[in-house]
Scaffold this active site. Structure first.
Site, mmCIF file in Angstrom:
data_model
loop_
_atom_site.group_PDB
_atom_site.id
_atom_site.type_symbol
_atom_site.label_atom_id
_atom_site.label_comp_id
_atom_site.label_asym_id
_atom_site.label_seq_id
_atom_site.Cartn_x
_atom_site.Cartn_y
_atom_site.Cartn_z
ATOM 1 N N SER A 193 0.831 -1.207 0.000
ATOM 2 C CA SER A 193 0.000 0.000 0.000
ATOM 3 C C SER A 193 0.864 1.254 0.000
ATOM 4 C CB SER A 193 -0.910 0.008 1.227
ATOM 5 O OG SER A 193 -1.493 1.294 1.342
ATOM 6 N N ASP A 223 -4.742 3.837 -2.041
ATOM 7 C CA ASP A 223 -5.837 4.165 -1.122
ATOM 8 C C ASP A 223 -6.339 5.583 -1.357
ATOM 9 O OD1 ASP A 223 -6.063 1.832 0.715
ATOM 10 O OD2 ASP A 223 -3.944 2.279 1.045
ATOM 11 N N MET A 279 -8.960 8.451 -0.393
ATOM 12 C CA MET A 279 -9.857 8.816 0.727
ATOM 13 C C MET A 279 -10.405 10.218 0.498
ATOM 14 S SD MET A 279 -7.479 7.624 3.888
ATOM 15 C CE MET A 279 -6.573 6.084 3.844
ATOM 16 N N HIS A 287 -8.224 1.130 -4.107
ATOM 17 C CA HIS A 287 -9.179 0.988 -3.001
ATOM 18 C C HIS A 287 -9.812 2.356 -2.753
ATOM 19 C CE1 HIS A 287 -9.566 0.175 1.641
ATOM 20 N NE2 HIS A 287 -10.747 0.261 1.043
ATOM 21 N N MET A 325 -12.023 4.691 -0.847
ATOM 22 C CA MET A 325 -12.723 4.941 0.424
ATOM 23 C C MET A 325 -13.449 6.271 0.264
ATOM 24 S SD MET A 325 -9.704 3.608 2.900
ATOM 25 C CE MET A 325 -8.547 3.594 1.549
ATOM 26 N N MET A 359 -11.611 -5.533 5.148
ATOM 27 C CA MET A 359 -10.819 -4.610 5.978
ATOM 28 C C MET A 359 -10.564 -5.254 7.341
ATOM 29 S SD MET A 359 -10.170 -2.140 4.038
ATOM 30 C CE MET A 359 -9.172 -1.326 5.278
ATOM 31 N N GLY A 405 -8.992 4.299 6.830
ATOM 32 C CA GLY A 405 -8.673 5.723 6.978
ATOM 33 C C GLY A 405 -7.213 5.997 7.289
ATOM 34 N N ASP A 459 -6.786 -6.239 4.145
ATOM 35 C CA ASP A 459 -6.119 -4.933 4.206
ATOM 36 C C ASP A 459 -6.156 -4.380 5.628
ATOM 37 O OD1 ASP A 459 -5.191 -2.366 3.711
ATOM 38 O OD2 ASP A 459 -6.865 -1.794 2.407
HETATM 39 C C1 DX5 Z 1 -6.318 1.845 5.456
HETATM 40 C C2 DX5 Z 1 -5.863 1.473 4.082
HETATM 41 C C3 DX5 Z 1 -4.752 0.489 4.054
HETATM 42 C C4 DX5 Z 1 -3.488 0.942 4.731
HETATM 43 C C5 DX5 Z 1 -2.879 -0.293 5.341
HETATM 44 O O1 DX5 Z 1 -7.497 2.555 5.360
HETATM 45 O O2 DX5 Z 1 -6.929 0.916 3.338
HETATM 46 O O3 DX5 Z 1 -4.483 0.045 2.723
HETATM 47 O O4 DX5 Z 1 -2.553 1.538 3.872
HETATM 48 O O5 DX5 Z 1 -1.795 0.090 6.108
HETATM 49 P P1 DX5 Z 1 -1.101 -0.904 7.148
HETATM 50 O O6 DX5 Z 1 -0.652 -2.112 6.367
HETATM 51 O O7 DX5 Z 1 0.043 -0.096 7.668
HETATM 52 O O8 DX5 Z 1 -2.128 -1.247 8.188
HETATM 53 ZN ZN ZN Z 2 -6.441 -0.044 1.373
#
Ligand code: DX5
Ligand code: ZN
Length: 214
Positions: A6, A33, A35, A64, A66, A135, A140, A173
């Site tokens: 990621s 990601d 957001m 992804h 969000m 998830m 976030g 994730d």
């Molecule tokens: C969180 C994201 C993830 C995040 C994971 O909302 O969707 O993809 O980057 O990060 P780690 O692996 O550090 O938990």
């Molecule tokens: Zn993600």
């Protein structure tokens, strides 16, 4: 195991360096990601960044979203060259229509579930999906602790998939590291997303290899 690092945990002042590392690594995808500050309490990056990343990244992009109303952005994401478009089930009023639109645009359709959203909601759509993203943290932020209830959900999802015609891959994730990754592999995950575990390491390519070997 397939691995999707990621980019959220990469060095945003020098993304090219981290993407070149990913290109030379054994990673299967690059996870992006997006957001919007509405669906999740954070804002990350949007299409100009994805366009730039796509120009230099040799791995397929696993995006992804969000965001609220993700169906508005199917064509724009296709323009970026995304391979997989992941939309949250909690953000889609007409999931069947959105999945069809993603396929019509020529992308793989992924549906993402928050930690408190049950796998059973997928029963009437699983056959149409290329991927389900579970998830294992509340979305976030990177660097959060893994929610262990996800292991039960992976097993449930695998049972649902295997009892249907579905070929959907199971991606997880949040909070993935060697230890949680091993548990997820045993439970039946096909793809692991990892942010901090890969990018905050002195040797990210080795971390990718550790997950690949699970
Ligand atoms: C969180 C994201 C993830 C995040 C994971 O909302 O969707 O993809 O980057 O990060 P780690 O692996 O550090 O938990
Ligand atoms: Zn993600």
């Amino acid at each position: 195991m397939k691995v999707s690092p990621s980019l959220l945990s990469a060095d945003f002042s020098n993304l090219a360096k981290d993407i070149e590392m990913i290109n030379r690594s054994e990673a299967d995808y690059l996870h992006l990601d997006v957001m919007d500050g509405v669906f999740v309490p954070n804002i990350s990056f949007g299409f100009p960044v994805i366009d730039s990343v796509a120009k230099i990244c040799k791995k397929p992009l696993d995006v992804h979203l969000m965001i609220v109303e993700p169906q508005k952005w199917v064509d724009r994401l296709k323009e970026c060259g995304a391979e997989i478009m992941n939309v949250h089930i909690e953000a889609c009023l007409h999931l069947d229509r959105t999945v069809n639109a993603i396929h019509e645009a020529g992308m793989k359709a992924g549906v993402t579930l928050n930690p408190a959203t049950p796998v059973s909601l997928l029963v009437d759509i699983i056959n149409q999906l290329d991927l389900v993203l579970l998830m294992s943290v509340n979305p976030g932020f990177g660097g959060q602790a893994f929610i262990h209830n996800t292991l039960k959900k992976v097993a449930e999802l695998k049972a649902l998939r295997d009892s249907s015609e579905s070929k959907a891959m199971i991606e997880v994730d949040g909070g993935v590291n060697e230890e949680t990754g091993r548990l997820l592999a045993e439970a039946g995950a096909d793809i692991l997303v990892a942010g901090n575990y890969v990018f905050k390491s002195q040797n990210p390519k080795e971390r990718i290899n550790i997950l690949k070997a699970l």
